[in-house]
Design a protein around this motif. Structure first.
Motif: not given
Length: 173
Positions: A91, A93-95, A115, A153, A155-157
Motif C-alpha cells: 500500500k 500513501t503519498v501526497e 493507497g 505500507e 507513506k511519504t509526503e
C-alpha cells in the motif's frame, strides 16, 4: 498564443494512465482538465501515455494557436502480461496523490491508485525499488523486501522543490 490538449480515455485503464508530453510527466488522463489542463506552445509535440501491463500509446500532435486538440487514448494489453501467482501486498500513501509511481524503474500508475482503505498493489515477493516523482517536487526513493503473503505500507509526503530536482522518469522518459 497557447494551444490546449484534452485527453479522452475509453475505460478506467486509459483514464488512470500517466501522460508525458515531450518527455515530461504532466499527470494522469482523467485529471488533466480545469486548473491542470495542458497548455502548450504551438507546434509539434510528442504525447506518450503509459499504464502498467499495457503498451505505450504514442502520438505526435500539432498544436495550433488558441485551438483545443482532443487526444483519444486507446491502450493495448501487452500479450502474455500476467500478475504473479504468489504475491505480497503493498500500500502506498503519498501526497500529492497525482505523483507518478515507479516499481523497479517501470511506471505503474499514480499514487492515489495504491493507497487508502480500498487500494493496494499486488507484487511478487522479494526486493523492490519504489520511486515516487512529480515535477516541482523532490523525488522519493526507497527499497522494500517483501515475503509471500506479507502486507506492507510506504507513506511519504513529497517535498516541494524545483523541476530540476525531479527524477529523469518524469522529465525525460
Amino acid at each position: 498564443m497557447m494551444g490546449e490538449l484534452k485527453f479522452k480515455g475509453a475505460s478506467g485503464v486509459e483514464r488512470d494512465a500517466g501522460v508525458w508530453v515531450d518527455g515530461v510527466y504532466v499527470g494522469y488522463v482523467k485529471e488533466l482538465k480545469g486548473d491542470k489542463k495542458v497548455l502548450l506552445l504551438p507546434g509539434k509535440h510528442e504525447v506518450t501515455v503509459r499504464q502498467s501491463g499495457y503498451g505505450d500509446f504514442i502520438r505526435v500532435v500539432v498544436v495550433e494557436p488558441a485551438q483545443v486538440l482532443t487526444v483519444r487514448v486507446a491502450m493495448q494489453l501487452i500479450p502474455g502480461a500476467r500478475p504473479p501467482a504468489i504475491t505480497a501486498e503493498l500500500k502506498l500513501t503519498v501526497e500529492p496523490g497525482r505523483a507518478a509511481v515507479f516499481l523497479d524503474d517501470n511506471y505503474i500508475g499514480h499514487a492515489s491508485e495504491f493507497g487508502g482503505a480500498l487500494h493496494s498493489l499486488s507484487v511478487s515477493p522479494g526486493k523492490h525499488r519504489i520511486k515516487v516523482a512529480l515535477p516541482g517536487y523532490r523525488t522519493f526513493e526507497t527499497e522494500v523486501g517483501l515475503l509471500a503473503g506479507q502486507k506492507s505500507e510506504v507513506k511519504t509526503e513529497l517535498v516541494k522543490g524545483s523541476i530540476e530536482q525531479a527524477s529523469s522518469e518524469v522529465k525525460n522518459r
